[in-house]
Design a protein around this motif. Structure first.
Motif, PDB file in Angstrom:
ATOM      1  N   UNK A   1       3.699  59.035 -30.598  1.00 62.17           N
ATOM      2  CA  UNK A   1       2.283  59.264 -30.273  1.00 62.17           C
ATOM      3  C   UNK A   1       1.332  58.357 -31.054  1.00 62.17           C
ATOM      4  N   UNK A   2       1.423  58.282 -32.399  1.00 57.48           N
ATOM      5  CA  UNK A   2       0.473  57.425 -33.111  1.00 57.48           C
ATOM      6  C   UNK A   2       0.579  55.947 -32.713  1.00 57.48           C
ATOM      7  N   UNK A   3       1.792  55.463 -32.478  1.00 65.19           N
ATOM      8  CA  UNK A   3       1.975  54.073 -32.096  1.00 65.19           C
ATOM      9  C   UNK A   3       1.317  53.782 -30.751  1.00 65.19           C
ATOM     10  N   UNK A   4       1.508  54.672 -29.797  1.00 64.71           N
ATOM     11  CA  UNK A   4       0.901  54.487 -28.475  1.00 64.71           C
ATOM     12  C   UNK A   4      -0.622  54.527 -28.562  1.00 64.71           C
ATOM     13  N   UNK A   5      -1.154  55.472 -29.342  1.00 68.04           N
ATOM     14  CA  UNK A   5      -2.603  55.573 -29.494  1.00 68.04           C
ATOM     15  C   UNK A   5      -3.178  54.344 -30.188  1.00 68.04           C
ATOM     16  N   UNK A   6      -2.462  53.840 -31.210  1.00 69.13           N
ATOM     17  CA  UNK A   6      -2.946  52.674 -31.934  1.00 69.13           C
ATOM     18  C   UNK A   6      -2.938  51.436 -31.038  1.00 69.13           C
ATOM     19  N   UNK A   7      -1.893  51.272 -30.245  1.00 66.82           N
ATOM     20  CA  UNK A   7      -1.840  50.123 -29.331  1.00 66.82           C
ATOM     21  C   UNK A   7      -3.051  50.133 -28.401  1.00 66.82           C
ATOM     22  N   UNK A   8      -3.384  51.308 -27.868  1.00 66.38           N
ATOM     23  CA  UNK A   8      -4.541  51.405 -26.976  1.00 66.38           C
ATOM     24  C   UNK A   8      -5.844  51.129 -27.718  1.00 66.38           C
ATOM     25  N   UNK A   9      -5.959  51.601 -28.953  1.00 67.68           N
ATOM     26  CA  UNK A   9      -7.173  51.380 -29.738  1.00 67.68           C
ATOM     27  C   UNK A   9      -7.347  49.898 -30.065  1.00 67.68           C
ATOM     28  N   UNK A  10      -6.259  49.226 -30.418  1.00 60.14           N
ATOM     29  CA  UNK A  10      -6.357  47.803 -30.726  1.00 60.14           C
ATOM     30  C   UNK A  10      -6.746  47.002 -29.492  1.00 60.14           C
ATOM     31  N   UNK A  11      -6.213  47.382 -28.339  1.00 59.96           N
ATOM     32  CA  UNK A  11      -6.597  46.704 -27.099  1.00 59.96           C
ATOM     33  C   UNK A  11      -8.087  46.871 -26.825  1.00 59.96           C
ATOM     34  N   UNK A  12      -8.628  48.017 -27.206  1.00 57.40           N
ATOM     35  CA  UNK A  12     -10.069  48.275 -27.040  1.00 57.40           C
ATOM     36  C   UNK A  12     -10.899  47.378 -27.964  1.00 57.40           C
ATOM     37  N   UNK A  13     -10.403  47.089 -29.161  1.00 60.74           N
ATOM     38  CA  UNK A  13     -11.178  46.346 -30.152  1.00 60.74           C
ATOM     39  C   UNK A  13     -11.064  44.829 -30.015  1.00 60.74           C
ATOM     40  N   UNK A  14      -9.982  44.348 -29.450  1.00 61.44           N
ATOM     41  CA  UNK A  14      -9.755  42.904 -29.403  1.00 61.44           C
ATOM     42  C   UNK A  14     -10.638  42.232 -28.359  1.00 61.44           C
ATOM     43  N   UNK A  15     -10.936  40.943 -28.549  1.00 69.14           N
ATOM     44  CA  UNK A  15     -11.769  40.226 -27.578  1.00 69.14           C
ATOM     45  C   UNK A  15     -10.980  39.846 -26.322  1.00 69.14           C
ATOM     46  N   UNK A  16     -11.691  39.715 -25.206  1.00 73.18           N
ATOM     47  CA  UNK A  16     -11.096  39.222 -23.973  1.00 73.18           C
ATOM     48  C   UNK A  16      -9.981  40.100 -23.456  1.00 73.18           C
ATOM     49  N   UNK A  17      -8.909  39.458 -22.963  1.00 73.61           N
ATOM     50  CA  UNK A  17      -7.810  40.189 -22.330  1.00 73.61           C
ATOM     51  C   UNK A  17      -6.615  40.365 -23.263  1.00 73.61           C
ATOM     52  N   UNK A  18      -6.870  40.391 -24.566  1.00 74.46           N
ATOM     53  CA  UNK A  18      -5.784  40.625 -25.520  1.00 74.46           C
ATOM     54  C   UNK A  18      -5.467  42.123 -25.553  1.00 74.46           C
ATOM     55  N   UNK A  19      -4.799  42.582 -24.513  1.00 76.61           N
ATOM     56  CA  UNK A  19      -4.547  44.002 -24.308  1.00 76.61           C
ATOM     57  C   UNK A  19      -3.118  44.424 -24.633  1.00 76.61           C
ATOM     58  N   UNK A  20      -2.333  43.501 -25.152  1.00 73.45           N
ATOM     59  CA  UNK A  20      -0.937  43.798 -25.452  1.00 73.45           C
ATOM     60  C   UNK A  20      -0.698  43.696 -26.955  1.00 73.45           C
ATOM     61  N   UNK A  21       0.201  44.546 -27.475  1.00 73.05           N
ATOM     62  CA  UNK A  21       0.433  44.642 -28.919  1.00 73.05           C
ATOM     63  C   UNK A  21       1.930  44.635 -29.216  1.00 73.05           C
ATOM     64  N   UNK A  22       2.329  43.788 -30.131  1.00 69.56           N
ATOM     65  CA  UNK A  22       3.695  43.801 -30.671  1.00 69.56           C
ATOM     66  C   UNK A  22       3.564  44.127 -32.154  1.00 69.56           C
ATOM     67  N   UNK A  23       4.006  45.315 -32.568  1.00 67.95           N
ATOM     68  CA  UNK A  23       3.849  45.745 -33.956  1.00 67.95           C
ATOM     69  C   UNK A  23       4.893  45.083 -34.856  1.00 67.95           C
ATOM     70  N   UNK A  24       4.467  44.781 -36.088  1.00 69.41           N
ATOM     71  CA  UNK A  24       5.339  44.172 -37.084  1.00 69.41           C
ATOM     72  C   UNK A  24       5.174  44.912 -38.405  1.00 69.41           C
ATOM     73  N   UNK A  25       5.767  44.362 -39.460  1.00 65.80           N
ATOM     74  CA  UNK A  25       5.716  45.028 -40.762  1.00 65.80           C
ATOM     75  C   UNK A  25       4.658  44.457 -41.687  1.00 65.80           C
TER      76      UNK A  25
END
Length: 468
Positions: A99-123
Protein backbone atom coordinates in the motif's frame (compact mmCIF):
# COMPACT_ATOMS: atom_id res chain seq x y z
CA UNK A 1 24.74 0.97 42.94
CA UNK A 2 24.77 1.57 39.15
CA UNK A 3 22.26 -0.43 37.12
CA UNK A 4 23.41 -3.23 34.82
CA UNK A 5 22.27 -1.10 31.85
CA UNK A 6 24.39 1.85 33.01
CA UNK A 7 27.40 -0.40 33.47
CA UNK A 8 27.00 -1.75 29.92
CA UNK A 9 26.45 1.64 28.27
CA UNK A 10 29.55 2.63 26.28
CA UNK A 11 31.15 5.95 27.18
CA UNK A 12 31.83 8.53 24.44
CA UNK A 13 35.45 7.38 24.45
CA UNK A 14 34.35 3.74 24.10
CA UNK A 15 32.14 4.61 21.12
CA UNK A 16 34.98 6.53 19.48
CA UNK A 17 37.30 3.57 19.96
CA UNK A 18 34.75 1.00 18.70
CA UNK A 19 34.27 2.99 15.52
CA UNK A 20 37.98 3.62 15.02
CA UNK A 21 38.86 -0.03 15.49
CA UNK A 22 36.11 -1.58 13.35
CA UNK A 23 34.43 0.80 10.87
CA UNK A 24 35.45 1.61 7.30
CA UNK A 25 33.74 4.93 6.54
CA UNK A 26 32.79 6.14 3.07
CA UNK A 27 35.72 8.13 1.64
CA UNK A 28 38.01 7.17 4.54
CA UNK A 29 41.40 8.90 4.48
CA UNK A 30 43.29 6.21 6.34
CA UNK A 31 46.04 8.29 7.90
CA UNK A 32 43.72 10.94 9.30
CA UNK A 33 41.17 8.38 10.48
CA UNK A 34 43.66 6.20 12.29
CA UNK A 35 45.12 9.29 13.93
CA UNK A 36 41.94 11.21 14.84
CA UNK A 37 38.99 8.83 14.56
CA UNK A 38 35.46 10.16 13.98
CA UNK A 39 33.12 12.60 15.70
CA UNK A 40 30.39 10.57 17.39
CA UNK A 41 26.94 12.14 16.98
CA UNK A 42 24.27 11.08 19.46
CA UNK A 43 21.22 13.33 18.94
CA UNK A 44 19.56 15.57 16.37
CA UNK A 45 16.70 18.05 16.60
CA UNK A 46 15.66 20.44 13.85
CA UNK A 47 18.88 21.94 12.46
CA UNK A 48 20.96 20.99 15.51
CA UNK A 49 23.21 18.05 16.34
CA UNK A 50 24.74 16.94 19.64
CA UNK A 51 27.86 14.82 19.94
CA UNK A 52 28.37 12.04 22.46
CA UNK A 53 29.98 14.52 24.88
CA UNK A 54 26.92 16.78 24.77
CA UNK A 55 28.37 19.58 22.58
CA UNK A 56 25.82 21.22 20.27
CA UNK A 57 26.37 22.15 16.60
CA UNK A 58 24.25 23.90 14.00
CA UNK A 59 24.29 21.52 11.03
CA UNK A 60 24.54 23.78 7.99
CA UNK A 61 25.49 20.70 5.94
CA UNK A 62 22.02 19.19 6.38
CA UNK A 63 23.42 15.70 6.96
CA UNK A 64 24.58 15.20 3.37
CA UNK A 65 22.21 17.59 1.56
CA UNK A 66 19.33 15.54 2.94
CA UNK A 67 17.79 16.43 6.34
CA UNK A 68 15.28 18.73 4.67
CA UNK A 69 12.46 18.73 7.25
CA UNK A 70 14.89 18.71 10.17
CA UNK A 71 15.69 15.94 12.65
CA UNK A 72 13.79 14.61 15.64
CA UNK A 73 10.27 14.69 14.15
CA UNK A 74 8.12 12.46 16.32
CA UNK A 75 5.46 11.97 13.66
CA UNK A 76 8.14 10.57 11.34
CA UNK A 77 9.15 8.06 14.01
CA UNK A 78 5.52 7.14 14.56
CA UNK A 79 4.99 6.64 10.83
CA UNK A 80 7.97 4.25 10.83
CA UNK A 81 6.74 2.35 13.86
CA UNK A 82 3.15 2.10 12.64
CA UNK A 83 4.16 0.77 9.25
CA UNK A 84 6.76 -1.61 10.71
CA UNK A 85 4.11 -3.09 12.98
CA UNK A 86 1.55 -3.31 10.16
CA UNK A 87 3.90 -4.59 7.42
CA UNK A 88 7.64 -4.36 7.93
CA UNK A 89 8.58 -5.81 4.56
CA UNK A 90 7.06 -7.01 1.33
CA UNK A 91 9.03 -7.27 -1.89
CA UNK A 92 8.01 -5.38 -5.02
CA UNK A 93 9.50 -7.76 -7.59
CA UNK A 94 7.53 -8.66 -10.75
CA UNK A 95 3.87 -8.62 -9.63
CA UNK A 96 4.00 -7.72 -5.91
CA UNK A 97 3.49 -4.33 -4.25
CA UNK A 98 2.32 -2.84 -0.98
CA UNK A 99 0.00 0.00 0.00
CA UNK A 100 2.58 2.69 0.90
CA UNK A 101 4.65 1.97 -2.21
CA UNK A 102 1.63 2.25 -4.50
CA UNK A 103 0.48 5.47 -2.82
CA UNK A 104 3.97 6.98 -3.01
CA UNK A 105 4.32 6.15 -6.71
CA UNK A 106 1.04 7.97 -7.39
CA UNK A 107 2.08 10.95 -5.25
CA UNK A 108 5.42 11.29 -7.03
CA UNK A 109 3.68 11.17 -10.41
CA UNK A 110 1.50 14.05 -9.18
CA UNK A 111 4.54 16.14 -8.18
CA UNK A 112 6.82 15.57 -11.16
CA UNK A 113 6.81 17.86 -14.20
CA UNK A 114 5.30 16.86 -17.55
CA UNK A 115 4.57 13.20 -18.26
CA UNK A 116 7.02 11.72 -15.76
CA UNK A 117 4.30 9.45 -14.40
CA UNK A 118 6.32 6.28 -13.91
CA UNK A 119 8.47 5.35 -10.89
CA UNK A 120 11.22 2.78 -10.38
CA UNK A 121 12.13 2.70 -6.67
CA UNK A 122 15.74 2.24 -5.56
CA UNK A 123 17.71 2.29 -2.32
CA UNK A 124 19.35 5.72 -2.75
CA UNK A 125 20.83 8.18 -5.22
CA UNK A 126 23.69 5.99 -6.46
CA UNK A 127 21.36 3.13 -7.33
CA UNK A 128 18.90 5.57 -8.91
CA UNK A 129 21.62 6.82 -11.29
CA UNK A 130 22.78 3.26 -11.93
CA UNK A 131 19.23 2.22 -12.85
CA UNK A 132 18.62 5.32 -14.97
CA UNK A 133 21.75 4.69 -17.03
CA UNK A 134 20.70 1.10 -17.62
CA UNK A 135 17.18 2.26 -18.51
CA UNK A 136 18.65 4.48 -21.22
CA UNK A 137 20.25 1.45 -22.85
CA UNK A 138 17.09 -0.64 -22.48
CA UNK A 139 14.94 2.09 -24.04
CA UNK A 140 17.30 2.73 -26.94
CA UNK A 141 17.56 -0.99 -27.68
CA UNK A 142 13.77 -1.29 -27.62
CA UNK A 143 13.68 1.60 -30.09
CA UNK A 144 15.74 -0.51 -32.48
CA UNK A 145 19.01 1.32 -31.74
CA UNK A 146 21.15 -1.31 -29.97
CA UNK A 147 24.41 0.65 -30.41
CA UNK A 148 22.96 3.83 -28.82
CA UNK A 149 24.05 2.92 -25.29
CA UNK A 150 26.63 5.56 -24.29
CA UNK A 151 26.27 8.20 -21.60
CA UNK A 152 27.62 11.76 -21.65
CA UNK A 153 28.35 13.49 -18.32
CA UNK A 154 30.53 16.42 -17.21
CA UNK A 155 33.87 16.91 -15.48
CA UNK A 156 33.60 17.61 -11.73
CA UNK A 157 30.33 15.68 -11.67
CA UNK A 158 29.32 13.33 -8.88
CA UNK A 159 26.57 10.81 -9.60
CA UNK A 160 27.08 8.17 -6.94
CA UNK A 161 29.46 5.43 -5.83
CA UNK A 162 28.30 2.20 -7.45
CA UNK A 163 30.70 0.93 -10.10
CA UNK A 164 28.60 2.40 -12.92
CA UNK A 165 27.49 5.65 -11.25
CA UNK A 166 31.02 6.50 -10.11
CA UNK A 167 32.30 5.77 -13.61
CA UNK A 168 29.73 8.22 -14.98
CA UNK A 169 30.78 10.89 -12.48
CA UNK A 170 34.19 12.50 -12.69
CA UNK A 171 34.92 14.54 -9.59
CA UNK A 172 38.56 15.30 -8.71
CA UNK A 173 39.71 13.00 -5.95
CA UNK A 174 37.10 10.29 -6.60
CA UNK A 175 39.21 8.44 -9.16
CA UNK A 176 41.85 6.54 -7.20
CA UNK A 177 44.33 4.17 -8.83
CA UNK A 178 43.36 1.29 -6.55
CA UNK A 179 39.89 1.07 -8.14
CA UNK A 180 38.95 0.35 -11.75
CA UNK A 181 36.25 2.32 -13.60
CA UNK A 182 34.15 1.75 -16.69
CA UNK A 183 35.43 3.93 -19.53
CA UNK A 184 33.92 2.37 -22.63
CA UNK A 185 30.78 4.21 -23.70
CA UNK A 186 31.12 7.09 -21.21
CA UNK A 187 32.24 10.57 -22.27
CA UNK A 188 32.77 13.75 -20.26
CA UNK A 189 32.32 17.39 -21.23
CA UNK A 190 33.81 20.46 -19.56
CA UNK A 191 32.42 21.58 -16.22
CA UNK A 192 30.07 24.58 -16.78
CA UNK A 193 31.69 26.70 -14.05
CA UNK A 194 31.39 30.42 -14.86
CA UNK A 195 33.93 31.35 -12.17
CA UNK A 196 36.60 29.21 -13.84
CA UNK A 197 35.77 30.13 -17.46
CA UNK A 198 38.64 31.21 -19.74
CA UNK A 199 40.01 34.69 -19.06
CA UNK A 200 38.32 37.54 -20.94
CA UNK A 201 35.48 35.26 -22.11
CA UNK A 202 31.99 36.52 -21.28
CA UNK A 203 29.57 34.17 -19.58
CA UNK A 204 27.38 34.17 -22.72
CA UNK A 205 30.35 33.25 -24.90
CA UNK A 206 31.33 30.56 -22.41
CA UNK A 207 27.84 29.09 -22.69
CA UNK A 208 28.09 29.11 -26.50
CA UNK A 209 31.45 27.30 -26.23
CA UNK A 210 29.99 24.61 -23.94
CA UNK A 211 27.10 23.93 -26.30
CA UNK A 212 29.48 23.75 -29.26
CA UNK A 213 31.63 21.29 -27.32
CA UNK A 214 28.62 18.98 -26.87
CA UNK A 215 27.73 19.22 -30.56
CA UNK A 216 31.35 18.46 -31.49
CA UNK A 217 31.41 15.38 -29.25
CA UNK A 218 28.21 14.08 -30.87
CA UNK A 219 29.69 14.64 -34.33
CA UNK A 220 32.89 12.82 -33.35
CA UNK A 221 31.35 9.86 -31.50
CA UNK A 222 28.16 9.60 -33.54
CA UNK A 223 24.64 10.24 -32.32
CA UNK A 224 23.91 6.57 -32.97
CA UNK A 225 26.21 5.67 -30.05
CA UNK A 226 25.02 8.22 -27.43
CA UNK A 227 21.84 7.24 -25.61
CA UNK A 228 21.71 9.68 -22.70
CA UNK A 229 23.09 12.86 -21.18
CA UNK A 230 23.12 13.23 -17.39
CA UNK A 231 23.37 16.50 -15.48
CA UNK A 232 22.68 17.81 -12.02
CA UNK A 233 20.83 21.14 -12.43
CA UNK A 234 23.44 22.47 -10.00
CA UNK A 235 26.52 20.28 -9.59
CA UNK A 236 26.44 19.68 -5.85
CA UNK A 237 29.44 17.70 -4.63
CA UNK A 238 31.33 18.85 -7.71
CA UNK A 239 31.52 22.35 -6.25
CA UNK A 240 27.98 23.79 -6.17
CA UNK A 241 28.35 24.79 -9.83
CA UNK A 242 25.50 26.98 -11.09
CA UNK A 243 25.76 26.83 -14.90
CA UNK A 244 25.61 29.87 -17.20
CA UNK A 245 22.16 31.26 -17.91
CA UNK A 246 20.40 29.21 -20.58
CA UNK A 247 22.98 26.39 -20.52
CA UNK A 248 20.74 23.56 -19.33
CA UNK A 249 17.88 24.49 -21.68
CA UNK A 250 20.23 24.58 -24.65
CA UNK A 251 21.85 21.26 -23.70
CA UNK A 252 18.34 19.78 -23.52
CA UNK A 253 17.60 21.13 -26.98
CA UNK A 254 20.74 19.45 -28.34
CA UNK A 255 19.55 16.19 -26.77
CA UNK A 256 16.14 16.58 -28.40
CA UNK A 257 17.69 17.05 -31.84
CA UNK A 258 19.75 13.87 -31.53
CA UNK A 259 17.28 11.56 -29.71
CA UNK A 260 19.45 11.59 -26.58
CA UNK A 261 17.55 11.09 -23.32
CA UNK A 262 18.07 13.89 -20.79
CA UNK A 263 18.61 12.53 -17.25
CA UNK A 264 18.30 15.14 -14.50
CA UNK A 265 20.23 13.98 -11.44
CA UNK A 266 18.10 15.71 -8.80
CA UNK A 267 19.28 13.62 -5.89
CA UNK A 268 20.25 16.90 -4.19
CA UNK A 269 18.15 19.59 -5.89
CA UNK A 270 14.73 17.93 -5.54
CA UNK A 271 12.37 18.14 -2.56
CA UNK A 272 12.89 21.74 -1.70
CA UNK A 273 16.62 22.44 -1.82
CA UNK A 274 15.94 25.23 -4.35
CA UNK A 275 12.37 25.91 -3.24
CA UNK A 276 10.70 23.45 -5.65
CA UNK A 277 9.71 19.82 -5.64
CA UNK A 278 11.97 19.47 -8.67
CA UNK A 279 14.32 22.14 -9.96
CA UNK A 280 14.72 21.08 -13.60
CA UNK A 281 11.52 22.66 -14.85
CA UNK A 282 10.69 25.22 -12.15
CA UNK A 283 14.18 26.68 -11.84
CA UNK A 284 15.74 26.02 -15.25
CA UNK A 285 12.86 25.42 -17.68
CA UNK A 286 14.01 21.94 -18.68
CA UNK A 287 11.63 18.97 -19.07
CA UNK A 288 13.78 15.88 -18.46
CA UNK A 289 13.02 12.41 -19.77
CA UNK A 290 14.24 10.91 -16.48
CA UNK A 291 14.74 12.35 -12.98
CA UNK A 292 16.82 10.63 -10.29
CA UNK A 293 15.89 11.51 -6.72
CA UNK A 294 16.74 10.42 -3.16
CA UNK A 295 17.96 12.34 -0.05
CA UNK A 296 15.13 14.85 0.52
CA UNK A 297 12.59 12.23 -0.56
CA UNK A 298 12.68 10.93 3.02
CA UNK A 299 14.72 13.78 4.55
CA UNK A 300 17.33 11.19 5.45
CA UNK A 301 15.12 9.40 7.97
CA UNK A 302 15.50 6.13 6.05
CA UNK A 303 17.36 5.24 2.83
CA UNK A 304 15.32 5.51 -0.37
CA UNK A 305 15.69 6.65 -3.97
CA UNK A 306 13.66 6.65 -7.15
CA UNK A 307 13.93 6.93 -10.91
CA UNK A 308 11.06 9.02 -12.28
CA UNK A 309 10.55 8.56 -16.01
CA UNK A 310 8.14 9.42 -18.79
CA UNK A 311 5.12 7.54 -20.08
CA UNK A 312 6.84 7.59 -23.48
CA UNK A 313 9.80 5.59 -22.13
CA UNK A 314 7.45 3.14 -20.44
CA UNK A 315 5.42 2.68 -23.64
CA UNK A 316 8.54 1.91 -25.68
CA UNK A 317 9.96 -0.53 -23.12
CA UNK A 318 6.59 -2.23 -22.63
CA UNK A 319 5.60 -2.43 -26.31
CA UNK A 320 4.54 -5.95 -27.20
CA UNK A 321 4.58 -7.09 -23.58
CA UNK A 322 7.40 -9.62 -24.03
CA UNK A 323 10.38 -7.81 -22.49
CA UNK A 324 11.67 -8.11 -18.90
CA UNK A 325 13.23 -5.13 -17.10
CA UNK A 326 15.66 -7.34 -15.22
CA UNK A 327 17.02 -4.82 -12.75
CA UNK A 328 15.97 -3.89 -9.24
CA UNK A 329 16.68 -4.09 -5.53
CA UNK A 330 15.44 -6.14 -2.58
CA UNK A 331 14.44 -2.99 -0.72
CA UNK A 332 12.86 -1.16 -3.69
CA UNK A 333 9.50 0.27 -2.65
CA UNK A 334 10.14 -0.82 0.95
CA UNK A 335 6.88 -0.29 2.84
CA UNK A 336 8.48 1.49 5.82
CA UNK A 337 10.57 3.74 3.57
CA UNK A 338 7.51 4.50 1.43
CA UNK A 339 5.43 5.40 4.49
CA UNK A 340 8.21 7.70 5.70
CA UNK A 341 8.45 9.39 2.29
CA UNK A 342 4.69 10.00 2.27
CA UNK A 343 4.81 11.51 5.76
CA UNK A 344 7.82 13.61 4.74
CA UNK A 345 5.92 15.04 1.75
CA UNK A 346 2.85 15.64 3.93
CA UNK A 347 4.94 17.68 6.40
CA UNK A 348 6.54 19.67 3.60
CA UNK A 349 3.13 20.52 2.13
CA UNK A 350 1.49 21.30 5.48
CA UNK A 351 4.29 23.59 6.68
CA UNK A 352 4.98 25.15 3.26
CA UNK A 353 8.65 24.26 3.50
CA UNK A 354 9.11 25.02 -0.19
CA UNK A 355 7.97 28.56 0.59
CA UNK A 356 10.34 28.77 3.54
CA UNK A 357 13.21 27.49 1.40
CA UNK A 358 12.45 30.17 -1.17
CA UNK A 359 12.15 33.02 1.34
CA UNK A 360 14.88 32.12 3.83
CA UNK A 361 16.97 30.61 1.05
CA UNK A 362 17.17 33.99 -0.70
CA UNK A 363 18.19 35.59 2.61
CA UNK A 364 20.74 32.85 3.31
CA UNK A 365 22.22 33.22 -0.18
CA UNK A 366 22.53 36.98 0.25
CA UNK A 367 24.18 36.66 3.68
CA UNK A 368 26.66 34.12 2.35
CA UNK A 369 27.59 36.34 -0.58
CA UNK A 370 28.66 39.06 1.85
CA UNK A 371 31.66 36.82 2.60
CA UNK A 372 32.98 37.45 -0.93
CA UNK A 373 34.70 40.64 0.27
CA UNK A 374 37.08 38.65 2.50
CA UNK A 375 40.71 38.28 1.28
CA UNK A 376 40.65 34.47 1.32
CA UNK A 377 37.32 34.16 -0.52
CA UNK A 378 37.40 33.99 -4.30
CA UNK A 379 33.79 33.07 -5.03
CA UNK A 380 30.52 32.53 -3.19
CA UNK A 381 28.01 30.71 -5.38
CA UNK A 382 24.86 28.65 -5.27
CA UNK A 383 21.14 29.18 -5.03
CA UNK A 384 18.90 29.41 -1.97
CA UNK A 385 19.76 26.62 0.47
CA UNK A 386 22.68 25.29 -1.55
CA UNK A 387 25.77 27.49 -1.28
CA UNK A 388 29.55 27.15 -1.21
CA UNK A 389 32.53 29.40 -0.53
CA UNK A 390 35.61 28.88 -2.71
CA UNK A 391 38.88 29.85 -1.04
CA UNK A 392 41.77 31.23 -3.10
CA UNK A 393 45.28 32.53 -2.55
CA UNK A 394 44.82 35.36 -5.05
CA UNK A 395 41.45 36.92 -5.84
CA UNK A 396 42.65 38.38 -9.15
CA UNK A 397 44.30 35.29 -10.63
CA UNK A 398 41.97 32.87 -8.80
CA UNK A 399 45.00 30.74 -7.89
CA UNK A 400 44.32 28.34 -5.03
CA UNK A 401 46.49 27.69 -2.02
CA UNK A 402 48.79 24.65 -2.01
CA UNK A 403 47.16 21.50 -0.68
CA UNK A 404 49.30 21.54 2.47
CA UNK A 405 47.54 24.75 3.56
CA UNK A 406 44.40 22.61 4.04
CA UNK A 407 42.49 25.86 4.56
CA UNK A 408 38.96 24.55 3.99
CA UNK A 409 39.34 21.79 6.56
CA UNK A 410 40.90 24.27 8.98
CA UNK A 411 37.94 26.61 8.44
CA UNK A 412 35.48 23.78 9.12
CA UNK A 413 37.43 22.82 12.27
CA UNK A 414 37.39 26.42 13.49
CA UNK A 415 33.67 26.74 12.79
CA UNK A 416 33.00 23.43 14.53
CA UNK A 417 34.76 24.71 17.66
CA UNK A 418 32.31 27.65 17.55
CA UNK A 419 29.27 25.36 17.22
CA UNK A 420 28.81 25.33 13.44
CA UNK A 421 29.23 22.45 11.00
CA UNK A 422 30.24 23.26 7.40
CA UNK A 423 31.55 20.74 4.90
CA UNK A 424 35.12 21.04 3.60
CA UNK A 425 35.66 19.80 0.03
CA UNK A 426 39.00 20.58 -1.56
CA UNK A 427 39.26 24.37 -1.49
CA UNK A 428 35.53 24.77 -0.78
CA UNK A 429 33.29 25.05 2.26
CA UNK A 430 29.81 23.83 1.43
CA UNK A 431 26.44 24.44 3.10
CA UNK A 432 23.00 22.91 2.52
CA UNK A 433 20.99 23.49 5.71
CA UNK A 434 17.57 21.98 6.42
CA UNK A 435 14.56 23.72 4.85
CA UNK A 436 13.32 24.67 8.32
CA UNK A 437 16.19 27.13 8.82
CA UNK A 438 15.19 30.60 10.05
CA UNK A 439 16.68 33.97 9.12
CA UNK A 440 18.19 34.24 12.61
CA UNK A 441 19.91 30.89 12.08
CA UNK A 442 21.12 32.07 8.65
CA UNK A 443 22.71 35.04 10.45
CA UNK A 444 24.37 32.65 12.90
CA UNK A 445 25.88 30.61 10.04
CA UNK A 446 27.17 33.73 8.26
CA UNK A 447 28.64 35.29 11.40
CA UNK A 448 30.37 32.14 12.66
CA UNK A 449 31.72 31.25 9.24
CA UNK A 450 33.11 34.77 8.85
CA UNK A 451 34.91 34.47 12.20
CA UNK A 452 36.29 31.07 11.24
CA UNK A 453 37.58 32.36 7.89
CA UNK A 454 39.23 35.36 9.57
CA UNK A 455 40.87 33.12 12.14
CA UNK A 456 42.30 30.77 9.50
CA UNK A 457 43.37 33.68 7.29
CA UNK A 458 45.41 35.09 10.18
CA UNK A 459 46.97 31.67 10.81
CA UNK A 460 47.92 31.26 7.15
CA UNK A 461 49.58 34.67 7.02
CA UNK A 462 51.56 33.94 10.19
CA UNK A 463 52.69 30.64 8.65
CA UNK A 464 54.04 32.43 5.59
CA UNK A 465 51.36 31.65 3.00
CA UNK A 466 50.98 34.50 0.51
CA UNK A 467 47.46 35.84 0.03
CA UNK A 468 46.90 38.27 -2.86
Amino acid sequence: MPSVLALNTPSPADLWAMDREHALHPWTQFGTFEREGALVISKGEGCWLWDADGRRYFDSVGGLWCTNIGLGRREMALAMADQAERLAFSNTFVDMTNEPSARLAAKLAELTPGDLNRVHFTTGGSTAVDSAARMVGFYQHAMGRPKKQGIVARDHSYHGSTYLSQSIGKRPGDRVEEFRYKTDGIWHLSVPNPYRRPAKMTEAAFCDWLIAEFEALIAKVGADRIGGFIAEPIQASGGVIVPPEGYLKRMWEVCQRHDILFIADEVVTSFGRLGHWFASWDEFGVQPDIICTAKGLTSGYVPMGAVLFSDRIWDVMAEGGARWFSSGYTYAGHPVASAVALKNIEIMEREDLLGNATKVGAYFEARMKELAAMPLVGDVRGKKLMVCVENVADKETKAVLPDEANESKRISNAAEAMGLMVRPMGHLNVMSPPLVITEAQADFVAEVLERAIRQVTDELVREGFKLG
